[in-house]
Scaffold this motif. Structure first.
Motif, PDB file in Angstrom:
ATOM      1  N   ASN A 144       6.948   9.282  82.141  1.00 35.28           N
ATOM      2  CA  ASN A 144       6.204   9.468  81.021  1.00 35.28           C
ATOM      3  C   ASN A 144       4.772   8.285  81.609  1.00 35.28           C
ATOM      4  N   ILE A 145       3.785   9.054  81.094  1.00 32.78           N
ATOM      5  CA  ILE A 145       2.433   8.410  81.615  1.00 32.78           C
ATOM      6  C   ILE A 145       1.610   7.690  80.361  1.00 32.78           C
ATOM      7  N   TYR A 146       1.781   6.587  79.991  1.00 33.90           N
ATOM      8  CA  TYR A 146       1.075   6.891  79.003  1.00 33.90           C
ATOM      9  C   TYR A 146      -0.997   7.927  78.580  1.00 33.90           C
ATOM     10  N   GLY A 147      -0.894   8.618  78.300  1.00 35.98           N
ATOM     11  CA  GLY A 147      -1.943   9.314  77.699  1.00 35.98           C
ATOM     12  C   GLY A 147      -2.883   8.703  76.946  1.00 35.98           C
ATOM     13  N   PRO A 148      -4.306   8.908  77.000  1.00 32.73           N
ATOM     14  CA  PRO A 148      -4.776   8.737  75.935  1.00 32.73           C
ATOM     15  C   PRO A 148      -4.682   8.411  74.771  1.00 32.73           C
ATOM     16  N   MET A 149      -3.850   9.034  74.029  1.00 34.56           N
ATOM     17  CA  MET A 149      -4.243   9.165  72.887  1.00 34.56           C
ATOM     18  C   MET A 149      -2.539   8.042  72.259  1.00 34.56           C
ATOM     19  N   GLN A 150      -1.444   8.485  73.212  1.00 34.76           N
ATOM     20  CA  GLN A 150      -0.651   7.335  73.209  1.00 34.76           C
ATOM     21  C   GLN A 150      -1.253   5.870  72.423  1.00 34.76           C
ATOM     22  N   ILE A 151      -2.325   6.110  74.116  1.00 33.13           N
ATOM     23  CA  ILE A 151      -2.814   4.370  74.004  1.00 33.13           C
ATOM     24  C   ILE A 151      -3.496   3.959  72.136  1.00 33.13           C
ATOM     25  N   GLU A 152      -4.066   4.885  72.217  1.00 32.46           N
ATOM     26  CA  GLU A 152      -5.416   5.369  70.743  1.00 32.46           C
ATOM     27  C   GLU A 152      -3.931   5.195  70.310  1.00 32.46           C
ATOM     28  N   SER A 153      -2.601   5.510  69.413  1.00 31.03           N
ATOM     29  CA  SER A 153      -1.052   5.602  68.750  1.00 31.03           C
ATOM     30  C   SER A 153      -1.025   3.666  68.850  1.00 31.03           C
ATOM     31  N   LYS A 154      -0.606   3.413  70.170  1.00 28.74           N
ATOM     32  CA  LYS A 154      -0.101   2.463  70.111  1.00 28.74           C
ATOM     33  C   LYS A 154      -1.553   0.790  69.387  1.00 28.74           C
ATOM     34  N   ILE A 155      -2.748   1.249  69.409  1.00 28.70           N
ATOM     35  CA  ILE A 155      -3.946   0.582  69.292  1.00 28.70           C
ATOM     36  C   ILE A 155      -3.396   1.146  67.690  1.00 28.70           C
ATOM     37  N   ASP A 156      -3.232   1.610  67.214  1.00 29.88           N
ATOM     38  CA  ASP A 156      -3.309   1.473  65.346  1.00 29.88           C
ATOM     39  C   ASP A 156      -2.324   0.803  65.576  1.00 29.88           C
ATOM     40  N   GLN A 157      -0.761   1.000  65.798  1.00 21.74           N
ATOM     41  CA  GLN A 157       0.193   0.648  65.638  1.00 21.74           C
ATOM     42  C   GLN A 157       0.063  -1.687  65.888  1.00 21.74           C
ATOM     43  N   ASP A 158      -0.908  -2.422  66.726  1.00 18.33           N
ATOM     44  CA  ASP A 158      -1.057  -3.148  66.952  1.00 18.33           C
ATOM     45  C   ASP A 158      -1.252  -3.821  65.495  1.00 18.33           C
ATOM     46  N   THR A 159      -0.546  -5.295  64.982  1.00 15.07           N
ATOM     47  CA  THR A 159      -0.517  -5.340  63.428  1.00 15.07           C
ATOM     48  C   THR A 159      -1.414  -6.514  64.052  1.00 15.07           C
ATOM     49  N   THR A 160      -2.074  -6.738  64.617  1.00 12.57           N
ATOM     50  CA  THR A 160      -3.638  -7.699  64.941  1.00 12.57           C
ATOM     51  C   THR A 160      -4.818  -6.675  64.766  1.00 12.57           C
ATOM     52  N   ILE A 161      -4.291  -6.180  65.812  1.00  9.30           N
ATOM     53  CA  ILE A 161      -5.625  -5.117  65.312  1.00  9.30           C
ATOM     54  C   ILE A 161      -5.732  -4.464  64.060  1.00  9.30           C
ATOM     55  N   SER A 162      -4.709  -3.875  63.662  1.00  6.06           N
ATOM     56  CA  SER A 162      -4.796  -2.898  62.752  1.00  6.06           C
ATOM     57  C   SER A 162      -5.182  -4.077  61.256  1.00  6.06           C
ATOM     58  N   LYS A 163      -4.986  -5.364  61.474  1.00  9.98           N
ATOM     59  CA  LYS A 163      -5.376  -5.795  60.228  1.00  9.98           C
ATOM     60  C   LYS A 163      -6.666  -6.573  60.249  1.00  9.98           C
ATOM     61  N   GLU A 164      -7.925  -6.441  61.403  1.00  5.91           N
ATOM     62  CA  GLU A 164      -9.134  -6.697  61.302  1.00  5.91           C
ATOM     63  C   GLU A 164      -9.523  -5.153  61.574  1.00  5.91           C
ATOM     64  N   PHE A 165      -9.477  -4.470  61.396  1.00  3.55           N
ATOM     65  CA  PHE A 165     -10.006  -3.024  61.661  1.00  3.55           C
ATOM     66  C   PHE A 165      -9.898  -2.678  59.944  1.00  3.55           C
ATOM     67  N   SER A 166      -8.888  -3.358  59.632  1.00  4.64           N
ATOM     68  CA  SER A 166      -8.802  -3.297  57.464  1.00  4.64           C
ATOM     69  C   SER A 166     -10.061  -3.863  57.635  1.00  4.64           C
ATOM     70  N   LEU A 167     -10.182  -5.868  57.531  1.00  5.62           N
ATOM     71  CA  LEU A 167     -11.136  -6.084  57.178  1.00  5.62           C
ATOM     72  C   LEU A 167     -12.467  -5.832  57.584  1.00  5.62           C
ATOM     73  N   TRP A 168     -12.717  -4.722  58.397  1.00  6.48           N
ATOM     74  CA  TRP A 168     -13.860  -5.097  58.897  1.00  6.48           C
ATOM     75  C   TRP A 168     -14.392  -3.645  58.136  1.00  6.48           C
ATOM     76  N   GLY A 169     -13.087  -2.629  58.128  1.00 10.32           N
ATOM     77  CA  GLY A 169     -13.503  -1.467  56.987  1.00 10.32           C
ATOM     78  C   GLY A 169     -13.484  -1.721  55.376  1.00 10.32           C
ATOM     79  N   GLN A 170     -13.845  -3.209  55.458  1.00  9.10           N
ATOM     80  CA  GLN A 170     -14.041  -3.211  54.150  1.00  9.10           C
ATOM     81  C   GLN A 170     -15.187  -2.545  53.439  1.00  9.10           C
ATOM     82  N   LYS A 171     -15.803  -2.557  52.292  1.00 14.12           N
ATOM     83  CA  LYS A 171     -17.266  -2.332  51.324  1.00 14.12           C
ATOM     84  C   LYS A 171     -18.475  -3.177  52.492  1.00 14.12           C
ATOM     85  N   GLY A 172     -19.405  -3.371  52.623  1.00 13.92           N
ATOM     86  CA  GLY A 172     -20.128  -3.646  53.607  1.00 13.92           C
ATOM     87  C   GLY A 172     -20.526  -3.255  54.710  1.00 13.92           C
ATOM     88  N   SER A 173     -19.799  -2.971  55.237  1.00 12.11           N
ATOM     89  CA  SER A 173     -19.680  -2.909  57.019  1.00 12.11           C
ATOM     90  C   SER A 173     -18.328  -1.844  57.157  1.00 12.11           C
TER      91      SER A 173
END
Length: 917
Positions: free
Chosen positions: A762-791
């Motif tokens: 198995n060689i990771y494809g782009p969507m598998q990488i995208e899923s790993k990005i979504d599952q990374d806790t540090t990244i998802s926390k920052e995305f949630s913070l940035w996605g708040q009202k105003g930005s």
């Protein structure tokens, strides 16, 4: 004399009526000829005109002679068979009406033939062979591409002509009945002159005239019917060739049933068409309607039986053993589809997708790393328009990707022209057409560099353009011809042109280029009529030295010059020797390549990028360079229009360096190759190894990945080059299976390479990488913070970069405030390699986190303080702290720091060992 005067008046009236109704056409013809002459393509313009004239005049003469002779034959037969009164319209007048009718029909026919078939006729007589034959009829592909379309057009026109001739026949007989009404024979003395007998005789004569008229009409219709049957026989010959485009079987093209059944039915129908013509002739002469109808009835019966036979064979012979029966025809479909789309010469290579990439490998591929596209072209366009638009009327229409040799290194950049948006100019005529005539300069930035604000770093900016790169200067920044130059302008008038804004004043200029048609003498009147502008005619600012520039939109311009070529929707700007040039890809396409599956929902099944068009943004000079001389279609066009095309060898070297393999062609090829990479007919039939273009997350939505240009070093190559790439995944699977690349530089231009990844792992494809990005806790926390009202955050394109024998995935992350004027800013860069993900402020930091920092020769590994005076307990405490720091760095993915802490720990443990001894 009076009659002569009447005829002369009639001709004058008709001529006057023609001029009035065709006035605009005549004006457009004259002004277009002047324009073609001005740009140096007058022969291209005249080729169409002279060909239509050479076709139209003979067709008109032949048709008018034949139709008039036919009508005269009908008239003589009418007079011979039907007894008519001697009074009524004179014969000369009847002949004149017949001539007028013949002239009208012949004129319409000549216009239709010359207008619709002129190009097909030229390609027919200038055919270039493919030196490839079809597998069924063994005819060269050129027959289907250049000759068959004309024959089919003539066939349909012939059927239409027979129908028109039938209508003319019936109409002429009705006309003759009106002007030469049937009457009685003169009554001789030998007949009974009693009233009752005379009436009976009159009635008998009327019936005899009616029968004669009916017989006369039927005889003519029989003749037309015989001709029609012969033409239908030709139609069945053409239908046999149409089988090469059949959709009946499992693949496009003639299938088992088509070849074994339908082809023979058509051949039988050809014979039956001729037999039916004979039966119709014999039956008509013998006045036996049953004999006349034998042929047509048999044709209908054979057609019905043939259809049932084809259905039966398909369902009961082919379907139970479809792979075996269709195997040969599947081979034809695969072979000819790949040839039609230029996929038959793809070089296949294996790519191991190893997981052994090191810091040393990163350093060996520094130039590839340096050209990784951190900026996205969509936010870049927004940035250009906000920061470099300068004035309301300036607009960056599109952002293009190209490469330049800067300081001896191949460097990928974004580039866009600052064009004049005429819709934002004051509607006063003098402003729109005399004053604000051109755009000015460009914005250029490297794809990898950003400012501290997260915006593209501009290398060329401002007005007049200022360049931080010595080799990239612009001496003629004015853009008179572009993507947004949709209206004509007049230069060299008494009113100076606006050049660019300069402080509180505006800099002005006078056009010094070669483009334009002088408005002296009658030209001013002609172009005022063409543009429907009374102000142009009356303006005192326009004199004999003034010039009008028309067809300035580069897409409209090239389509006007050569409408038989299909053009890319995305022209791009090039800087060469201080000037700006537009480059536009031109394609030859066809629907007639045998056995080749059409692309998408359309009918096109052949395409080549055979033309590179270069347009001078200042002078409007338009050059058509032949970029694929192996293409028989463009070779044929070059025979027809020798003045139009120039060998690509004559393209200036500075421009040739910027030739790109077009994304439009590449995307079509990539989509076709999803299916046609399978060459084994069993695998193809079962569709076992179908591919998909990989998906990605852009912004926050899933989408099919776009093909992307890169500057990188291919595996096994020694230097970087400009490439176009797209990744594949198996159908409905997320893992990556292959990578298609097109080369763009020098002698390697146009070569396609498919890198196939191992199927056993198995060689990771782009969507598998995208899923790993979504599952990374540090990244998802920052995305949630940035996605708040105003930005909000924007996920950029996920880039797939092969380095050595491994794959890197890189995705920029943008942050954008939720207001209309906010610009997206690059805030983070994600780098994924195997199971590991780095999420840092810059690409360099992300790579350092994954592979450790670059260790320069003068650097030494950090040492712990001298511990000779420390006791064992303090060493243990210190080691424990270092170990905890190493674990924390590992959790956060800070691999460079992790390495440093491990080295410290190693040193402490060695010290501890020494102390304990």
């Amino acid at each position: 004399m009076k009659r002569v005067k009447n005829i002369g008046f009639s001709f004058i009236f008709i001529a006057f009526l023609f001029i009035i109704t065709s006035f605009n056409t005549i004006i457009n013809f004259i002004t277009d000829y002047k324009w073609f002459k001005e740009i140096g393509y007058n022969e291209v313009f005249l080729t169409k005109l002279m060909t239509q004239f050479k076709i139209g005049v003979p067709v008109f003469i032949i048709f008018i002679v034949c139709i008039y002779a036919y009508l005269m034959m009908l008239k003589r037969a009418y007079h011979k068979k039907i007894h008519t009164a001697t009074v009524g319209m004179k014969e000369k007048r009847i002949n004149q009406i017949a001539m007028l009718a013949s002239a009208v029909v012949s004129f319409m026919a000549s216009i239709t033939v010359s207008g619709n078939l002129w190009f097909d006729i030229l390609t027919f007589f200038n055919t270039t062979k493919f030196d490839i034959t079809d597998p069924i009829f063994n005819k060269d592909i050129s027959f289907y591409m250049f000759k068959l379309p004309l024959i089919q057009e003539i066939y349909y026109l012939a059927i239409g002509f027979i129908i028109v001739l039938t209508i003319i026949t019936m109409g002429f007989y009705l006309f003759m009945l009106t002007v030469r009404r049937p009457t009685l024979f003169e009554v001789n003395n030998e007949y009974d002159e009693e009233t009752t007998n005379i009436r009976n005789f009159h009635k008998k004569m009327d019936m005899q005239n009616g029968r004669q008229l009916l017989e006369l009409a039927l005889n003519q219709l029989v003749v037309l019917g015989v001709i029609l049957l012969v033409i239908l026989g030709l139609g069945y010959i053409l239908k046999t060739y149409d089988l090469l485009y059949s959709t009946r079987g499992v693949a496009y093209g003639a299938s088992y049933t088509d070849v074994k059944v339908t082809l023979w039915v058509y051949r039988l129908m050809i014979i039956m068409s001729l037999v039916s013509a004979v039966f119709l002739t014999v039956g008509a002469r013998a006045k036996k309607i049953k004999v006349a109808l034998i042929g047509p009835v048999l044709m209908i019966a054979i057609s019905i039986i043939g259809n049932f036979a084809a259905i039966g064979v398909q369902n009961f012979v082919v379907a139970p053993d479809e792979i075996s029966k269709e195997s040969k025809y599947l081979e034809h479909n695969i072979k000819y589809t790949k040839m039609a789309y230029g996929l038959n010469e793809i070089e296949e290579k294996k790519f191991p997708a190893s997981q052994n990439l090191t810091r040393e490998d990163i350093e060996k591929n520094k130039k590839t790393i340096k050209n990784i596209r951190i900026n996205d072209y969509r936010p870049t366009k927004q940035f250009y328009n906000q920061r470099q638009g300068i004035r309301l009327y300036y607009q960056f229409h599109d952002v293009d990707i190209d490469r330049y040799n800067i300081n001896g290194e191949l460097t990928q950049v974004f580039l866009s022209g600052r064009e004049m948006d005429s819709t934002k100019i004051n509607e006063q005529w003098i402003n729109k057409y005399l004053k604000y005539t051109h755009g000015y300069g460009v914005a250029l930035s490297p794809v990898d560099a950003i400012t501290s604000e997260g915006q593209p770093e501009l290398w060329i900016k401002n007005i007049p353009p200022k360049s931080t790169i010595k080799d990239l200067t612009i001496d003629y920044p004015q853009i008179y011809f572009g993507e947004m130059t949709n209206n004509y302008v007049i230069t060299n008038t008494k009113e100076k042109e606006f050049d660019y804004p300069s402080g509180d004043k505006n800099a002005e200029t006078i056009y010094e280029g070669s483009a334009g048609i002088n408005l002296g003498g009658l030209n001013k009147v002609l172009f005022a009529i063409k543009e429907k502008s009374l102000k142009m005619l009356l303006s005192g600012n326009i004199d004999a030295d003034s010039k009008i520039l028309i067809y300035r939109n580069i897409k409209e311009r090239v389509e006007k010059i050569a409408p038989f070529i299909y053009y890319d929707k995305d022209p791009y700007l090039v800087i060469d020797d201080g000037k700006l040039y537009w480059m536009l890809d031109g394609y030859t396409v066809s629907e007639n390549y045998p056995y080749a599956r059409p692309y998408g929902e359309g009918k096109v099944n052949y395409i080549r990028n055979s033309v590179k068009v270069v347009i001078d943004a200042y002078n409007g000079d338009t050059k058509y360079y032949l970029s694929d001389m192996k293409d028989p279609v463009i070779q044929t066009m070059a025979k027809i229009f020798p003045q139009l095309f120039t060998s690509v060898d004559k393209m200036p070297e500075g421009i040739k360096e910027h030739v790109r393999y077009p994304q439009t062609l590449f995307d079509i090829q990539a989509n076709v190759y999803k299916v046609y990479h399978m060459t084994n007919t069993d695998v193809f039939y079962q569709q076992e190894d179908l591919w998909d273009i990989a998906n990605e997350i852009y912004e926050s939505e899933k989408q099919v990945m776009e093909s992307n240009y890169f500057v990188m070093k291919l595996p096994g190559e020694e230097k970087e080059e400009f490439l176009l790439s797209i990744p594949y995944t198996p159908k409905n699977k997320p893992n990556m299976t292959a990578l298609l690349m097109a080369r763009n530089d020098g002698d390697e231009y146009g070569k396609l390479i498919i890198y196939k990844l191992p199927k056993q792992k198995n060689i990771y494809g782009p969507m598998q990488i995208e899923s790993k990005i979504d599952q990374d806790t540090t990244i998802s926390k920052e995305f949630s913070l940035w996605g708040q009202k105003g930005s909000s955050y924007i996920r950029g394109n996920l880039l797939t970069i092969p380095i050595e024998n491994s794959l890197l995935y890189i995705e920029p992350i943008y942050l954008k405030a939720d207001n209309e004027n906010s610009l997206p800013e690059v805030k983070r860069v994600i780098v994924a390699y195997g199971d590991r993900i780095a999420y840092e402020e810059t690409l360099e930091k992300a790579l350092d986190a994954l592979f450790g920092k670059e260790i320069k020769p003068e650097q030494e590994i950090p040492q712990v303080p001298d511990l000779e005076e420390q006791d064992i307990k303090s060493i243990i405490v210190n080691a424990n702290e270092v170990f905890n720091k190493a674990q924390q760095a590992q959790k956060e993915g800070k691999w460079a720091e992790y390495g440093q802490q491990i080295e410290k720990l190693k040193s402490l443990l060695q010290k501890l060992k020494k102390e304990s001894l």
